[in-house]
Design an enzyme around this catalytic site. Structure first.
Site, PDB file in Angstrom:
ATOM      1  N   ASN A 191      50.043  -7.535  79.279  1.00  0.00           N
ATOM      2  CA  ASN A 191      48.623  -7.861  79.177  1.00  0.00           C
ATOM      3  C   ASN A 191      47.796  -6.641  79.592  1.00  0.00           C
ATOM      4  OD1 ASN A 191      46.021  -8.874  79.422  1.00  0.00           O
ATOM      5  ND2 ASN A 191      46.526 -10.325  81.045  1.00  0.00           N
ATOM      6  N   CYS A 242      46.631 -13.769  83.228  1.00  0.00           N
ATOM      7  CA  CYS A 242      48.078 -13.959  83.152  1.00  0.00           C
ATOM      8  C   CYS A 242      48.664 -14.325  84.516  1.00  0.00           C
ATOM      9  CB  CYS A 242      48.754 -12.726  82.567  1.00  0.00           C
ATOM     10  SG  CYS A 242      48.441 -11.204  83.481  1.00  0.00           S
ATOM     11  N   HIS A 243      47.921 -14.065  85.593  1.00  0.00           N
ATOM     12  CA  HIS A 243      48.414 -14.438  86.920  1.00  0.00           C
ATOM     13  C   HIS A 243      48.500 -15.960  87.074  1.00  0.00           C
ATOM     14  CE1 HIS A 243      44.003 -14.348  87.370  1.00  0.00           C
ATOM     15  NE2 HIS A 243      44.166 -15.283  88.286  1.00  0.00           N
ATOM     16  N   GLU A 294      42.025 -18.610  94.244  1.00  0.00           N
ATOM     17  CA  GLU A 294      41.497 -19.553  93.262  1.00  0.00           C
ATOM     18  C   GLU A 294      41.678 -21.007  93.686  1.00  0.00           C
ATOM     19  OE1 GLU A 294      42.871 -18.862  89.298  1.00  0.00           O
ATOM     20  OE2 GLU A 294      41.975 -16.859  89.203  1.00  0.00           O
ATOM     21  N   TYR A 308      55.302 -20.676  81.805  1.00  0.00           N
ATOM     22  CA  TYR A 308      55.584 -19.915  80.590  1.00  0.00           C
ATOM     23  C   TYR A 308      55.988 -20.875  79.471  1.00  0.00           C
ATOM     24  CZ  TYR A 308      55.611 -15.809  83.641  1.00  0.00           C
ATOM     25  OH  TYR A 308      55.253 -14.834  84.537  1.00  0.00           O
TER      26      TYR A 308
END
Length: 190
Positions: free
Chosen positions: A153, A161-162, A188, A130
């Site tokens: 979001n 945003c994850h 990912e 952040y």
């Protein structure tokens, strides 16, 4: 609001065709099965406007869309075929970035929009904190505002945003739950 469940299929199809032809379909929606439960997808003529997890309450999300965008909300899955396909590909690990028109009409405030505009630049399989996102946006003290932008979001998964985590390595909150955030980051990074 009309749902496909309350109207016979042939009448619903006619309603969708007529609404589209007359320019009266302001918000189309459909659901999509995912490993994280059913997702609600909604689009305006400008693009994908909302992705919602079941935990958010799909009926509540539809009511919010009707109140904030237009009461002309209709189950019209055809408008969302490309979004559903790209999300399926992403969730199956075959897509790393989205190529969809987006409508950020639900993102309120200039700084929130700026944060959301920056999130797709966070590469697949990586994270940013952040604090790093706040610094990149030119407002290093706005860490909480970045958190608020991520928490509100309207397009989770598509606007990633994850991929934003706490400075100490903690995951932080997520609309789909921390289990979903953890699983997405693991998918990912595999």
């Amino acid at each position: 609001m009309t749902t496909a469940e309350t109207v016979p299929d042939h009448l619903h199809a006619r309603l969708v065709r007529d609404a589209e032809a007359q320019g009266l379909l302001d918000v189309a929606y459909r659901t999509l099965d995912s490993p994280y439960g059913p997702l609600l997808l909604a689009a305006t003529p400008r693009g994908l406007v909302r992705v919602a997890f079941a935990a958010e309450g799909h009926d509540r999300v539809l009511a919010d869309l009707a109140a904030r965008l237009s009461p002309r909300v209709l189950a019209a899955p055809g408008r969302l075929d490309a979004a559903a396909r790209e999300l399926d590909e992403y969730l199956a690990g075959r897509r790393r970035a989205f190529d969809l028109p987006l409508d950020l009409a639900l993102a309120r405030g200039a700084f929130r929009r700026e944060v959301l505009d920056r999130l797709p630049a966070i590469a697949y399989g990586t994270t940013r904190t952040y604090a790093e996102v706040a610094r990149d946006a030119g407002r290093p003290a706005a860490v909480r505002a970045v958190g608020t932008a991520c928490a509100t979001n309207p397009l989770p998964l598509v606007v990633p945003c994850h991929r934003v985590v706490r400075t100490g390595g903690g995951l932080g909150d997520y609309l789909g739950g921390t289990g979903a955030k953890r699983a997405l980051l693991a998918m990912e990074s595999a």
